[in-house]
Design a protein around this motif. Structure first.
Motif, mmCIF file in Angstrom:
data_model
loop_
_atom_site.group_PDB
_atom_site.id
_atom_site.type_symbol
_atom_site.label_atom_id
_atom_site.label_comp_id
_atom_site.label_asym_id
_atom_site.label_seq_id
_atom_site.Cartn_x
_atom_site.Cartn_y
_atom_site.Cartn_z
ATOM 1 N N ARG A 158 0.770 -1.315 -0.110
ATOM 2 C CA ARG A 158 0.005 0.008 -0.025
ATOM 3 C C ARG A 158 0.932 1.299 0.057
ATOM 4 O O ARG A 158 0.278 2.469 0.104
ATOM 5 N N SER A 159 2.206 0.952 -0.215
ATOM 6 C CA SER A 159 2.969 2.239 -0.198
ATOM 7 C C SER A 159 2.729 3.298 -1.511
ATOM 8 O O SER A 159 2.204 2.540 -2.341
ATOM 9 N N ARG A 160 3.016 4.371 -1.395
ATOM 10 C CA ARG A 160 2.934 5.347 -2.586
ATOM 11 C C ARG A 160 4.292 5.756 -2.950
ATOM 12 O O ARG A 160 5.015 5.819 -2.275
ATOM 13 N N ILE A 161 4.181 6.031 -4.391
ATOM 14 C CA ILE A 161 5.349 6.662 -5.076
ATOM 15 C C ILE A 161 5.050 8.015 -5.164
ATOM 16 O O ILE A 161 4.040 8.403 -5.624
ATOM 17 N N ALA A 162 5.994 9.122 -5.065
ATOM 18 C CA ALA A 162 5.961 10.400 -5.156
ATOM 19 C C ALA A 162 7.278 10.888 -6.031
ATOM 20 O O ALA A 162 8.441 10.119 -5.674
ATOM 21 N N TYR A 163 7.225 12.034 -6.728
ATOM 22 C CA TYR A 163 8.061 12.557 -7.214
ATOM 23 C C TYR A 163 8.505 14.093 -6.851
ATOM 24 O O TYR A 163 7.283 14.714 -6.635
ATOM 25 N N ARG A 164 9.558 14.378 -6.665
ATOM 26 C CA ARG A 164 9.778 16.099 -6.488
ATOM 27 C C ARG A 164 10.021 16.738 -7.650
ATOM 28 O O ARG A 164 10.612 16.116 -8.570
ATOM 29 N N ARG A 165 9.132 17.701 -7.995
ATOM 30 C CA ARG A 165 9.376 18.469 -9.135
ATOM 31 C C ARG A 165 10.821 18.827 -9.590
ATOM 32 O O ARG A 165 11.321 18.648 -10.654
ATOM 33 N N GLY A 166 11.597 19.263 -8.407
ATOM 34 C CA GLY A 166 12.895 19.623 -8.742
ATOM 35 C C GLY A 166 13.908 18.184 -9.378
ATOM 36 O O GLY A 166 14.589 18.296 -10.185
ATOM 37 N N ASP A 167 13.289 17.095 -8.736
ATOM 38 C CA ASP A 167 14.105 15.675 -9.282
ATOM 39 C C ASP A 167 13.695 15.719 -10.813
ATOM 40 O O ASP A 167 14.307 15.140 -11.554
ATOM 41 N N LEU A 168 12.254 15.709 -11.336
ATOM 42 C CA LEU A 168 11.920 15.900 -12.503
ATOM 43 C C LEU A 168 12.784 16.641 -13.412
ATOM 44 O O LEU A 168 13.389 16.332 -14.434
ATOM 45 N N GLU A 169 12.960 17.808 -12.963
ATOM 46 C CA GLU A 169 13.573 18.916 -13.921
ATOM 47 C C GLU A 169 15.117 18.447 -13.855
ATOM 48 O O GLU A 169 15.765 18.710 -15.049
ATOM 49 N N ALA A 170 15.720 18.069 -12.713
ATOM 50 C CA ALA A 170 17.278 17.714 -12.850
ATOM 51 C C ALA A 170 17.172 16.524 -13.754
ATOM 52 O O ALA A 170 18.316 16.381 -14.320
ATOM 53 N N TRP A 171 16.244 15.427 -13.806
ATOM 54 C CA TRP A 171 16.501 14.398 -14.750
ATOM 55 C C TRP A 171 16.365 14.823 -16.199
ATOM 56 O O TRP A 171 17.054 14.531 -16.993
ATOM 57 N N LEU A 172 15.405 15.858 -16.187
ATOM 58 C CA LEU A 172 15.227 16.474 -17.566
ATOM 59 C C LEU A 172 16.697 17.005 -18.214
ATOM 60 O O LEU A 172 17.205 16.985 -19.216
ATOM 61 N N SER A 173 17.228 17.764 -17.397
ATOM 62 C CA SER A 173 18.550 18.215 -17.536
ATOM 63 C C SER A 173 19.644 17.571 -17.755
ATOM 64 O O SER A 173 20.218 17.911 -18.646
ATOM 65 N N ALA A 174 19.656 16.554 -17.208
ATOM 66 C CA ALA A 174 20.876 15.371 -17.164
ATOM 67 C C ALA A 174 20.403 14.718 -18.417
ATOM 68 O O ALA A 174 21.405 13.959 -19.053
ATOM 69 N N ASN A 175 19.236 14.619 -18.952
ATOM 70 C CA ASN A 175 19.160 13.942 -20.364
ATOM 71 C C ASN A 175 18.812 14.927 -21.585
ATOM 72 O O ASN A 175 18.221 14.610 -22.422
ATOM 73 N N THR A 176 19.476 16.056 -21.574
ATOM 74 C CA THR A 176 19.211 16.951 -22.452
ATOM 75 C C THR A 176 20.400 17.108 -23.439
ATOM 76 O O THR A 176 21.575 17.067 -22.811
ATOM 77 N N PHE A 177 20.285 16.754 -24.592
ATOM 78 C CA PHE A 177 21.503 16.773 -25.516
ATOM 79 C C PHE A 177 21.220 17.972 -26.862
ATOM 80 O O PHE A 177 20.148 18.054 -27.229
ATOM 81 N N THR A 178 22.149 18.034 -27.340
ATOM 82 C CA THR A 178 22.394 18.888 -28.662
ATOM 83 C C THR A 178 22.520 18.105 -29.891
ATOM 84 O O THR A 178 22.371 18.452 -31.175
ATOM 85 N N SER A 179 23.256 16.936 -29.777
ATOM 86 C CA SER A 179 23.496 16.044 -30.865
ATOM 87 C C SER A 179 23.345 14.684 -30.229
ATOM 88 O O SER A 179 23.630 14.150 -29.176
ATOM 89 N N THR A 180 22.966 13.630 -31.255
ATOM 90 C CA THR A 180 22.810 12.259 -31.133
ATOM 91 C C THR A 180 24.476 11.798 -30.681
ATOM 92 O O THR A 180 24.355 10.694 -29.917
ATOM 93 N N GLN A 181 25.312 12.289 -30.932
ATOM 94 C CA GLN A 181 26.873 11.877 -30.628
ATOM 95 C C GLN A 181 26.850 11.999 -29.155
ATOM 96 O O GLN A 181 27.925 11.355 -28.365
ATOM 97 N N GLN A 182 26.232 12.761 -28.444
ATOM 98 C CA GLN A 182 26.296 13.038 -27.041
ATOM 99 C C GLN A 182 25.715 11.873 -26.328
ATOM 100 O O GLN A 182 25.984 11.877 -24.900
ATOM 101 N N TYR A 183 24.929 11.105 -26.780
ATOM 102 C CA TYR A 183 24.161 9.786 -26.036
ATOM 103 C C TYR A 183 25.329 9.263 -25.340
ATOM 104 O O TYR A 183 26.427 8.633 -25.816
ATOM 105 N N PRO A 184 24.927 8.480 -24.006
ATOM 106 C CA PRO A 184 25.869 7.899 -23.443
ATOM 107 C C PRO A 184 26.016 6.308 -24.263
ATOM 108 O O PRO A 184 25.133 5.826 -24.807
ATOM 109 N N LYS A 185 27.269 6.067 -24.258
ATOM 110 C CA LYS A 185 27.236 4.764 -24.925
ATOM 111 C C LYS A 185 26.893 3.295 -24.309
ATOM 112 O O LYS A 185 27.288 3.530 -22.816
ATOM 113 N N GLY A 186 26.674 2.465 -24.803
ATOM 114 C CA GLY A 186 26.198 1.468 -24.117
ATOM 115 C C GLY A 186 24.741 0.941 -24.056
ATOM 116 O O GLY A 186 23.823 0.870 -23.935
#
Length: 79
Positions: free
Chosen positions: A51-79
Motif C-alpha cells: 500500500r506504499s505510494r510513490i511520489a516525485y519531487r518537481r525538482g528531481d524531474l527537472e534535474a532528470w530532464l537536464s541530465a538527459n538533454t542533448f544537442t546531438s545524438t553523438q552525445q548519447y551515453p555509450k552502451g
C-alpha cells in the motif's frame, strides 16, 4: 535543528505518479518501467508494503530532464 526542520526539506512540491507522467509527457507504465530499471527520475517511496505510494519531487524531474538533454545524438551515453 532537526532533519524535519532543515531548510529545503519541504520546499519542493511532491507529485503523484500520474502528475509526474503528465509533466514529463510519458505514460504511467513507461514511468513505472523506468523506475524499476533505474533509468528514470529519482522518486520517493511513502510507506511500506503493497500500500506504499510513490511520489516525485518537481525538482528531481527537472534535474532528470537536464541530465538527459542533448544537442546531438553523438552525445548519447555509450552502451
Amino acid at each position: 535543528m532537526t532533519a524535519l526542520t532543515a531548510p529545503g526539506l519541504f520546499d519542493d512540491e511532491l507529485l503523484t505518479c500520474a502528475e509526474a507522467a503528465k509533466a514529463l509527457r510519458l505514460s504511467i507504465p513507461t514511468l513505472e518501467r523506468m523506475r524499476t530499471t533505474g533509468n528514470g527520475p529519482s522518486f520517493i517511496r511513502l510507506g511500506r508494503g503493497k500500500r506504499s505510494r510513490i511520489a516525485y519531487r518537481r525538482g528531481d524531474l527537472e534535474a532528470w530532464l537536464s541530465a538527459n538533454t542533448f544537442t546531438s545524438t553523438q552525445q548519447y551515453p555509450k552502451g
